[in-house]
Design a protein around this motif. Structure first.
Motif, PDB file in Angstrom:
ATOM      1  N   THR A  85       0.858  -1.180   0.000  1.00 36.51           N
ATOM      2  CA  THR A  85       0.000   0.000   0.000  1.00 36.51           C
ATOM      3  C   THR A  85       0.896   1.232   0.000  1.00 36.51           C
ATOM      4  O   THR A  85       2.103   1.141  -0.187  1.00 36.51           O
ATOM      5  N   ASP A  86       0.313   2.399   0.233  1.00 33.03           N
ATOM      6  CA  ASP A  86       1.121   3.621   0.266  1.00 33.03           C
ATOM      7  C   ASP A  86       1.840   3.811   1.592  1.00 33.03           C
ATOM      8  O   ASP A  86       2.554   4.799   1.786  1.00 33.03           O
ATOM      9  N   HIS A  87       1.672   2.860   2.536  1.00 30.95           N
ATOM     10  CA  HIS A  87       2.359   2.995   3.819  1.00 30.95           C
ATOM     11  C   HIS A  87       2.710   1.657   4.475  1.00 30.95           C
ATOM     12  O   HIS A  87       3.250   1.643   5.579  1.00 30.95           O
ATOM     13  N   GLN A  88       2.438   0.540   3.792  1.00 31.32           N
ATOM     14  CA  GLN A  88       2.650  -0.754   4.436  1.00 31.32           C
ATOM     15  C   GLN A  88       3.068  -1.810   3.414  1.00 31.32           C
ATOM     16  O   GLN A  88       2.694  -1.752   2.239  1.00 31.32           O
ATOM     17  N   ILE A  89       3.872  -2.780   3.905  1.00 28.01           N
ATOM     18  CA  ILE A  89       4.294  -3.922   3.103  1.00 28.01           C
ATOM     19  C   ILE A  89       3.724  -5.190   3.721  1.00 28.01           C
ATOM     20  O   ILE A  89       3.878  -5.421   4.924  1.00 28.01           O
ATOM     21  N   MET A  90       3.078  -6.011   2.917  1.00 30.74           N
ATOM     22  CA  MET A  90       2.565  -7.300   3.353  1.00 30.74           C
ATOM     23  C   MET A  90       3.148  -8.400   2.489  1.00 30.74           C
ATOM     24  O   MET A  90       3.202  -8.264   1.260  1.00 30.74           O
ATOM     25  N   ILE A  91       3.605  -9.459   3.120  1.00 28.88           N
ATOM     26  CA  ILE A  91       4.249 -10.569   2.423  1.00 28.88           C
ATOM     27  C   ILE A  91       3.620 -11.875   2.879  1.00 28.88           C
ATOM     28  O   ILE A  91       3.379 -12.073   4.073  1.00 28.88           O
ATOM     29  N   ALA A  92       3.366 -12.772   1.935  1.00 27.15           N
ATOM     30  CA  ALA A  92       2.875 -14.112   2.262  1.00 27.15           C
ATOM     31  C   ALA A  92       3.839 -15.141   1.685  1.00 27.15           C
ATOM     32  O   ALA A  92       4.216 -15.057   0.511  1.00 27.15           O
ATOM     33  N   ILE A  93       4.254 -16.095   2.515  1.00 28.28           N
ATOM     34  CA  ILE A  93       5.100 -17.208   2.073  1.00 28.28           C
ATOM     35  C   ILE A  93       4.343 -18.495   2.374  1.00 28.28           C
ATOM     36  O   ILE A  93       4.092 -18.823   3.541  1.00 28.28           O
ATOM     37  N   SER A  94       3.985 -19.207   1.327  1.00 32.31           N
ATOM     38  CA  SER A  94       3.131 -20.393   1.481  1.00 32.31           C
ATOM     39  C   SER A  94       3.893 -21.653   1.125  1.00 32.31           C
ATOM     40  O   SER A  94       4.643 -21.693   0.137  1.00 32.31           O
ATOM     41  N   GLU A  95       3.675 -22.696   1.912  1.00 28.51           N
ATOM     42  CA  GLU A  95       4.274 -23.994   1.621  1.00 28.51           C
ATOM     43  C   GLU A  95       3.554 -24.619   0.434  1.00 28.51           C
ATOM     44  O   GLU A  95       2.332 -24.731   0.411  1.00 28.51           O
ATOM     45  N   ASN A  96       4.310 -25.007  -0.572  1.00 29.40           N
ATOM     46  CA  ASN A  96       3.720 -25.666  -1.736  1.00 29.40           C
ATOM     47  C   ASN A  96       3.194 -27.045  -1.344  1.00 29.40           C
ATOM     48  O   ASN A  96       3.890 -27.818  -0.695  1.00 29.40           O
ATOM     49  N   ASP A  97       1.971 -27.328  -1.747  1.00 30.19           N
ATOM     50  CA  ASP A  97       1.346 -28.617  -1.414  1.00 30.19           C
ATOM     51  C   ASP A  97       1.372 -28.863   0.087  1.00 30.19           C
ATOM     52  O   ASP A  97       1.464 -30.010   0.550  1.00 30.19           O
ATOM     53  N   GLY A  98       1.297 -27.790   0.860  1.00 30.98           N
ATOM     54  CA  GLY A  98       1.333 -27.918   2.314  1.00 30.98           C
ATOM     55  C   GLY A  98       0.142 -27.248   2.958  1.00 30.98           C
ATOM     56  O   GLY A  98      -0.845 -26.913   2.301  1.00 30.98           O
ATOM     57  N   ASP A  99       0.259 -27.044   4.265  1.00 34.04           N
ATOM     58  CA  ASP A  99      -0.890 -26.568   5.028  1.00 34.04           C
ATOM     59  C   ASP A  99      -0.756 -25.152   5.571  1.00 34.04           C
ATOM     60  O   ASP A  99      -1.718 -24.611   6.088  1.00 34.04           O
ATOM     61  N   TYR A 100       0.410 -24.564   5.504  1.00 32.58           N
ATOM     62  CA  TYR A 100       0.570 -23.302   6.216  1.00 32.58           C
ATOM     63  C   TYR A 100       0.984 -22.143   5.301  1.00 32.58           C
ATOM     64  O   TYR A 100       1.545 -22.345   4.222  1.00 32.58           O
ATOM     65  N   THR A 101       0.678 -20.930   5.782  1.00 34.05           N
ATOM     66  CA  THR A 101       1.119 -19.694   5.153  1.00 34.05           C
ATOM     67  C   THR A 101       1.636 -18.762   6.236  1.00 34.05           C
ATOM     68  O   THR A 101       0.981 -18.586   7.273  1.00 34.05           O
ATOM     69  N   ALA A 102       2.817 -18.190   6.020  1.00 34.39           N
ATOM     70  CA  ALA A 102       3.377 -17.200   6.938  1.00 34.39           C
ATOM     71  C   ALA A 102       3.078 -15.809   6.391  1.00 34.39           C
ATOM     72  O   ALA A 102       3.446 -15.481   5.264  1.00 34.39           O
ATOM     73  N   TRP A 103       2.368 -15.003   7.212  1.00 32.54           N
ATOM     74  CA  TRP A 103       1.986 -13.644   6.823  1.00 32.54           C
ATOM     75  C   TRP A 103       2.873 -12.652   7.572  1.00 32.54           C
ATOM     76  O   TRP A 103       2.897 -12.659   8.804  1.00 32.54           O
ATOM     77  N   PHE A 104       3.580 -11.819   6.838  1.00 36.66           N
ATOM     78  CA  PHE A 104       4.413 -10.776   7.428  1.00 36.66           C
ATOM     79  C   PHE A 104       3.806  -9.415   7.103  1.00 36.66           C
ATOM     80  O   PHE A 104       3.569  -9.103   5.928  1.00 36.66           O
ATOM     81  N   ASN A 105       3.552  -8.622   8.144  1.00 39.36           N
ATOM     82  CA  ASN A 105       2.958  -7.300   7.963  1.00 39.36           C
ATOM     83  C   ASN A 105       3.847  -6.254   8.615  1.00 39.36           C
ATOM     84  O   ASN A 105       4.169  -6.354   9.800  1.00 39.36           O
ATOM     85  N   SER A 106       4.236  -5.254   7.852  1.00 40.23           N
ATOM     86  CA  SER A 106       5.092  -4.209   8.387  1.00 40.23           C
ATOM     87  C   SER A 106       4.278  -3.178   9.155  1.00 40.23           C
ATOM     88  O   SER A 106       3.066  -3.047   8.960  1.00 40.23           O
TER      89      SER A 106
END
Length: 216
Positions: A85-106
């Motif tokens: 956005t104009d003031h924030q960075i969001m990142i998602a790292i997801s396991e392929n063929d897996g169950d989890y996603t790590a969400w990073f929010n600045s």
């Protein structure tokens, strides 16, 4: 988070986004969600961010460091996405063929940081930052001494000057298309000479001491 349309990214760009957070002292929060769970499995907030890229025989790994905790994401086993956005960075790292996603929010990123995130020029989808030939060039460049790099820089700058002179000649003769070509060649060669010098620790210590501190 599920209402946000994330944009496909890659490990190289995601590392760049984390480095922007670190550069401007922006804290980052983390949530790790499993697909079948409503609540996050892990949650942190307001932590310092750092990152590292490890090359391995069985595949490369992106390490994300939150304070004293390290999270490892193998490139071949994970996919990466972003939302800026104009003031924030969001990142998602997801396991392929897996169950989890790590969400990073600045936390709030200053405008100059947002500008840097939006001007990353690596190709999206390229999970290998350098080819073998590029790596060999980097290692060789690191091994050179000041005089070797100086000769190379001077030689390139000499060619850049010749292109500028040709641009001037063509301008006087009215060949404006040729002028543009020689001007662009001169600018490209000048930039190449500058980056070549700054990328060598010995040369940078003599000519660009402010850049040598950043060379590993």
């Amino acid at each position: 988070m599920s209402n946000i349309q994330m944009i496909e990214s890659n490990a190289g760009e995601v590392k760049h986004l984390f480095e922007v957070m670190k550069k401007y002292g922006v804290a980052c929060s983390l949530e790790i969600n499993f697909d079948r769970a409503d609540d996050p499995f892990i949650g942190t907030s307001g932590t310092k961010i750092d990152t590292e890229y490890l090359e391995g025989k069985d595949g490369d790994t992106l390490i994300v460091k939150l304070d004293e905790v390290d999270f490892a994401f193998g490139l071949k086993d994970h996919s990466f996405s972003k939302y800026i956005t104009d003031h924030q960075i969001m990142i998602a790292i997801s396991e392929n063929d897996g169950d989890y996603t790590a969400w990073f929010n600045s936390n709030v990123v200053p405008p100059i940081g947002i500008w840097e995130t939006n001007n990353y020029d690596d190709a999206v989808g390229n999970d290998e930052p350098f080819t073998d030939d590029e790596k060999e060039l980097i290692y060789y460049l690191r091994s050179l001494e000041f005089d070797d790099v100086l000769d190379a820089v001077v030689g390139i700058e000499h060619e850049a000057d010749k292109s500028m002179q040709k641009a001037a000649v063509n301008f006087r003769e009215g060949n404006h298309l040729n002028v543009k070509g020689f001007d662009e060649r001169a600018a490209n060669l000048s930039k190449l000479a500058e980056l070549l010098g700054k990328a060598n620790a010995d040369y940078a210590a003599h000519i660009h001491p402010e850049a040598s501190e950043d060379i590993v």
